[in-house]
Design a protein around this motif. Sequence first.
Motif, PDB file in Angstrom:
ATOM      1  N   UNK A 195       8.672  19.824  40.018  1.00  0.00           N
ATOM      2  CA  UNK A 195       9.699  20.869  40.063  1.00  0.00           C
ATOM      3  C   UNK A 195       9.695  21.643  41.382  1.00  0.00           C
ATOM      4  N   UNK A 196       8.525  21.740  42.062  1.00  0.00           N
ATOM      5  CA  UNK A 196       8.485  22.466  43.341  1.00  0.00           C
ATOM      6  C   UNK A 196       8.933  21.595  44.522  1.00  0.00           C
ATOM      7  N   UNK A 197       9.376  20.376  44.239  1.00  0.00           N
ATOM      8  CA  UNK A 197       9.904  19.522  45.298  1.00  0.00           C
ATOM      9  C   UNK A 197       8.855  18.624  45.942  1.00  0.00           C
ATOM     10  N   UNK A 198       7.577  18.829  45.623  1.00  0.00           N
ATOM     11  CA  UNK A 198       6.519  17.959  46.172  1.00  0.00           C
ATOM     12  C   UNK A 198       6.406  16.697  45.328  1.00  0.00           C
ATOM     13  N   UNK A 199       5.688  15.710  45.884  1.00  0.00           N
ATOM     14  CA  UNK A 199       5.465  14.495  45.093  1.00  0.00           C
ATOM     15  C   UNK A 199       4.514  14.842  43.956  1.00  0.00           C
ATOM     16  N   UNK A 200       4.958  14.619  42.737  1.00  0.00           N
ATOM     17  CA  UNK A 200       4.133  14.975  41.590  1.00  0.00           C
ATOM     18  C   UNK A 200       3.296  13.807  41.125  1.00  0.00           C
ATOM     19  N   UNK A 201       3.945  12.691  40.881  1.00  0.00           N
ATOM     20  CA  UNK A 201       3.221  11.508  40.453  1.00  0.00           C
ATOM     21  C   UNK A 201       4.037  10.280  40.849  1.00  0.00           C
ATOM     22  N   UNK A 202       3.489   9.121  40.588  1.00  0.00           N
ATOM     23  CA  UNK A 202       4.216   7.883  40.909  1.00  0.00           C
ATOM     24  C   UNK A 202       4.439   7.088  39.639  1.00  0.00           C
ATOM     25  N   UNK A 203       5.558   6.362  39.633  1.00  0.00           N
ATOM     26  CA  UNK A 203       5.825   5.442  38.526  1.00  0.00           C
ATOM     27  C   UNK A 203       5.623   4.029  39.057  1.00  0.00           C
ATOM     28  N   UNK A 204       4.864   3.260  38.325  1.00  0.00           N
ATOM     29  CA  UNK A 204       4.599   1.894  38.791  1.00  0.00           C
ATOM     30  C   UNK A 204       4.998   0.912  37.698  1.00  0.00           C
ATOM     31  N   UNK A 205       5.761  -0.110  38.086  1.00  0.00           N
ATOM     32  CA  UNK A 205       6.160  -1.136  37.128  1.00  0.00           C
ATOM     33  C   UNK A 205       5.115  -2.251  37.151  1.00  0.00           C
ATOM     34  N   UNK A 206       4.545  -2.499  35.978  1.00  0.00           N
ATOM     35  CA  UNK A 206       3.519  -3.544  35.869  1.00  0.00           C
ATOM     36  C   UNK A 206       4.071  -4.704  35.048  1.00  0.00           C
ATOM     37  N   UNK A 207       3.721  -5.930  35.454  1.00  0.00           N
ATOM     38  CA  UNK A 207       4.159  -7.098  34.686  1.00  0.00           C
ATOM     39  C   UNK A 207       2.933  -7.952  34.353  1.00  0.00           C
ATOM     40  N   UNK A 208       2.775  -8.252  33.078  1.00  0.00           N
ATOM     41  CA  UNK A 208       1.664  -9.099  32.623  1.00  0.00           C
ATOM     42  C   UNK A 208       2.068 -10.556  32.858  1.00  0.00           C
ATOM     43  N   UNK A 209       1.320 -11.254  33.694  1.00  0.00           N
ATOM     44  CA  UNK A 209       1.671 -12.639  34.036  1.00  0.00           C
ATOM     45  C   UNK A 209       1.498 -13.572  32.847  1.00  0.00           C
ATOM     46  N   UNK A 210       0.737 -13.180  31.838  1.00  0.00           N
ATOM     47  CA  UNK A 210       0.511 -14.070  30.698  1.00  0.00           C
ATOM     48  C   UNK A 210       1.603 -13.937  29.648  1.00  0.00           C
ATOM     49  N   UNK A 211       2.036 -12.680  29.399  1.00  0.00           N
ATOM     50  CA  UNK A 211       3.027 -12.476  28.330  1.00  0.00           C
ATOM     51  C   UNK A 211       4.417 -12.155  28.878  1.00  0.00           C
TER      52      UNK A 211
END
Length: 508
Positions: A195-211
């Motif tokens: 909310x203060x405009x700084x980077x808060x966290x990151x979203x990462x897309x993960x893919x399981x190669x088996x399923x």
Amino acid sequence: MLPKRTKLKNLPHHVDMLAIGGGITGAGVALLAAQQGLRVLLVEQKDYAWGTSSRSSKMVHGGLRYLAQGAVGLTRESLREREILINELPGLVQRHSYLFPVYKKQFPGRWAMGAALTLYDWFAGVRDHQWLPLKKLQQQLPFMAVHKMNGAMRYTDAATDDSRLVLRVLQEACAEGATVMNYVQARRIEARKSTDGNIGHSEVTLVDALSQEERVITANHVVNATGTWADELSATAPKIRPLRGSHLIFAAHKLPVNYALSLLHPVDKRLIFVFPWYGHTVVGTTDLDHTQPKFEEAYAEQEEIDYLLQLIKTRFPHCNIGYTDIISSQAGVRPIIRSGKDIKPSEEDRGHLVWQAPGRITVSGGKLTTFRIMGLDVLLAAGLINKHEYKKQYRRKTLFSHAVAWPAGLGHLDVAQPITPADAATLQAWWHWAIHKEQVVHLDDLMLRRTHIGNVTADGGLALLTTHQHWLTEQLSWNSAQWESEIERYKNIWQTYYQPKLNNCVGG
Ligand SMILES: Cc1cc2nc3c(=O)[nH]c(=O)nc-3n(C[C@H](O)[C@H](O)[C@H](O)COP(=O)(O)OP(=O)(O)OC[C@H]3O[C@@H](n4cnc5c(N)ncnc54)[C@H](O)[C@@H]3O)c2cc1C
């Protein structure tokens, strides 16, 4: 021992740190962060140590070559780390004698080497080098050509099993509370503002190669420790110059060496190692720009095999080594931080770099030996430790505090001892351990990284697998179709990337 491989849906929605890459760098970052009490998740797109960290020269060392190139800081730091690992991981990181032959009228001579090794030993806090006169050298290495040789300097460095070193660091990270998962690729990293405009966290897309299952998770800190592939996720201008290095593996009776040798190649005077490893002899490495497909395993090309054989034929003419004596080859790609200068591969700096872009910290370059320092540099860059804490941690002489169990009846792991089990019961005990306690997914994980039977057996161990098919399918809970597809996959991997290419070869 690693916890059983989990499913993406069982992972927490949010972690303090996500480490991407299951080589030594990612493993080291995960361990140091977990030791800080952080909730850590590490993901690896293939198997742990599948990348460069299973394809090194198996040395935990200061690097005499780097000292000669003036990289004094790197050598000093590496030697400190070497001593910590020798003390903490006996058997897995073993002090070993290396010999550097000294030739008449050729630099470096006895006194220059003596001075360099005095400094080398001083950095490590040991005193362990000596001059071996020619006669003694000939007794120790009767098969080596000694023409124009004065003698050799014996010095100390350490040998390891690189992929098991990665596993050991991961096991320690898990004992500290980290979660690790192989065959999971990080596809996308997006920085989210708070909310203060700084980077808060990151979203990462993960893919399981088996399923093929996909899941987005969030992390306060995302560390891109993907080695040669670091440019893919760094969100900055490319920084990596991928340099390939290849090794050849021989039966010890064909190329017997009871010391590790540091030999200058007769053509370009590059330093090549010939060293005993798990009862075999390994020769390497080459150093050239890697232009093979980036996302495939690297393999040794014909010109590299010729180059390494040339050294063997010159230095060990009586061993009559030829192409058919090569049991297997192994190629790895060094993630070198590009200097941007028009210089030869061997002249590029071997140090590491930590750099940032919104939502991620990237760490690449460096060495197997210096993973702890790389991890510390990441913690500092992430603001997880301050400079004072950094200095305190840097001076620490311990890293591991959890004992690791090992299958009963197998003795201790020792890189100086032959690796191929003498009988079926011992082999099965070892495989059983790896399958049930070390997240084996495919046969190549089992044969090339948990055990090295695939590296030191002439057919990659395929005959052995067939002999134990019934028992293995039971342990791995595979039906016959799965077994067939796994055998086909392993055969294809071994023949494409590990079996020496014998077409168009000259001589025997
Ligand atoms: C021939 C050779 C000899 C060497 N000899 C020595 C030696 O004797 N001693 C020494 O100290 N050092 C040595 N080195 C250097 C050392 O091996 C490397 O510096 C080190 O292994 C690099 O480790 P890493 O974890 O950074 O990279 P890697 O081991 O390559 O690990 C990166 C991992 O990231 C994974 N990955 C990539 N993209 C993704 C993604 N999107 N999602 C999830 N995972 C991903 C990859 O699959 C890979 O397993 C040598 C290097 C080479 C090539």
